[in-house]
Design a protein around this motif. Sequence first.
Motif, PDB file in Angstrom:
ATOM      1  N   ARG A   1     -54.192  47.239 -72.556  1.00 18.89           N
ATOM      2  CA  ARG A   1     -54.876  48.459 -72.102  1.00 18.89           C
ATOM      3  C   ARG A   1     -56.217  48.626 -72.817  1.00 18.89           C
ATOM      4  O   ARG A   1     -57.224  49.025 -72.201  1.00 18.89           O
ATOM      5  N   THR A   2     -56.256  48.319 -74.114  1.00 18.82           N
ATOM      6  CA  THR A   2     -57.495  48.469 -74.874  1.00 18.82           C
ATOM      7  C   THR A   2     -58.559  47.492 -74.387  1.00 18.82           C
ATOM      8  O   THR A   2     -59.715  47.875 -74.156  1.00 18.82           O
TER       9      THR A   2
ATOM     10  N   ASP B   1     -58.649  46.111 -71.489  1.00 20.97           N
ATOM     11  CA  ASP B   1     -58.980  46.585 -70.148  1.00 20.97           C
ATOM     12  C   ASP B   1     -60.115  47.605 -70.209  1.00 20.97           C
ATOM     13  O   ASP B   1     -61.079  47.529 -69.437  1.00 20.97           O
ATOM     14  N   HIS B   2     -60.037  48.561 -71.121  1.00 19.05           N
ATOM     15  CA  HIS B   2     -61.089  49.575 -71.242  1.00 19.05           C
ATOM     16  C   HIS B   2     -62.382  48.979 -71.777  1.00 19.05           C
ATOM     17  O   HIS B   2     -63.472  49.290 -71.275  1.00 19.05           O
TER      18      HIS B   2
ATOM     19  N   ASP C   1     -64.221  47.284 -69.052  1.00 14.79           N
ATOM     20  CA  ASP C   1     -64.415  48.050 -67.810  1.00 14.79           C
ATOM     21  C   ASP C   1     -63.562  47.499 -66.674  1.00 14.79           C
ATOM     22  O   ASP C   1     -64.014  47.337 -65.540  1.00 14.79           O
ATOM     23  N   GLY C   2     -62.292  47.200 -66.995  1.00 11.45           N
ATOM     24  CA  GLY C   2     -61.342  46.839 -65.949  1.00 11.45           C
ATOM     25  C   GLY C   2     -61.389  45.401 -65.498  1.00 11.45           C
ATOM     26  O   GLY C   2     -61.161  45.118 -64.322  1.00 11.45           O
ATOM     27  N   ARG C   3     -61.619  44.460 -66.418  1.00 13.31           N
ATOM     28  CA  ARG C   3     -61.728  43.044 -66.045  1.00 13.31           C
ATOM     29  C   ARG C   3     -60.618  42.176 -66.631  1.00 13.31           C
ATOM     30  O   ARG C   3     -60.675  40.958 -66.521  1.00 13.31           O
TER      31      ARG C   3
ATOM     32  N   PRO D   1     -55.587  56.952 -73.201  1.00  8.49           N
ATOM     33  CA  PRO D   1     -55.763  56.985 -71.756  1.00  8.49           C
ATOM     34  C   PRO D   1     -55.029  55.829 -71.066  1.00  8.49           C
ATOM     35  O   PRO D   1     -54.766  54.801 -71.677  1.00  8.49           O
TER      36      PRO D   1
ATOM     37  N   PRO E   1     -54.599  52.667 -68.392  1.00  9.29           N
ATOM     38  CA  PRO E   1     -55.517  51.590 -68.018  1.00  9.29           C
ATOM     39  C   PRO E   1     -56.479  52.034 -66.923  1.00  9.29           C
ATOM     40  O   PRO E   1     -56.203  52.962 -66.160  1.00  9.29           O
ATOM     41  N   THR E   2     -57.619  51.344 -66.839  1.00  7.01           N
ATOM     42  CA  THR E   2     -58.614  51.707 -65.831  1.00  7.01           C
ATOM     43  C   THR E   2     -58.172  51.341 -64.418  1.00  7.01           C
ATOM     44  O   THR E   2     -58.692  51.861 -63.445  1.00  7.01           O
ATOM     45  N   ARG E   3     -57.216  50.439 -64.307  1.00  7.35           N
ATOM     46  CA  ARG E   3     -56.669  49.995 -63.020  1.00  7.35           C
ATOM     47  C   ARG E   3     -55.255  49.476 -63.278  1.00  7.35           C
ATOM     48  O   ARG E   3     -54.825  49.384 -64.438  1.00  7.35           O
TER      49      ARG E   3
END
Length: 261
Positions: free
Chosen positions: A95-96, A98-99, A102-104, A151, A153-155
């Motif tokens: 998750r970290t 991921d942030h 920017d979701g890659r 927070p 994950p971004t996706r």
Amino acid sequence: MTSAKRPIRIGLQLQPQHADYATIRRTASEAEDLGVDIVYNWDHFFPLYGEPDGLHFECWTMLGAWAESTSRVEIGALVTCNSYRNPELLADMARTVDHISDGRLILGIGSGWFERDYTEYGYEFGTAGGRLDDLAEALPRIESRLGKLNPAPTRKIPVLIGGGGEKKTLRMVAKHADIWHGFGDPDVVRRKVGILDQHCADVGRDPAEIERSVGVSGKPDELGQQLLDLGVTQFTVGVGGPDYDLGLLREWLAWRDRTNS
């Protein structure tokens, strides 16, 4: 087959062995500039090829750095060894990154196999079956923790499961994975995807939901269409240090561009 629905994607497994980090970082950036879709590393503590005590770097700290040093490509491990980190910790790490990226991030995972990693770093090696059972137990825990983090994950972080075990691994792919990664010539891949499709039927999942990925060491003109006809749409070239020759990667990128157009 999925080939009609998914674009071809090309990955680079940038093996973190026999090179200094500046060279690894520069090669990741060069691959991104060339147009690669995904840059992977691997999750080991020692080189797999060449000098067994040669230069080598750790997987997930490197992914955090790549999240900052790249801007477009997806990144991930091909694959994370489930044995080396608590599943909840791994979910939080994913998750970290991921942030940061920017979701890659792609969360690649497998059961582990390289005995030296285990013995020198103090993990119990056990048996292949036991490691697969541990992975089966970890995947729902990872999914659960990803759903609790703040927070979030971004996706929905794509989960890639690597391996070709027909009874356990491919069943886990059918239940949990967004991407299956395997190795082998077209005849081997044909057998594996047939078994994966049956596992999907058994668990009530549409096999078209799972992207099929294969590691390639041959030329695209020899392998590309055969694998594409089997529903493979992600093709990954592996390179090791110290020089990281990207010649074969360039050929697969050119084939992708011709075939996708």
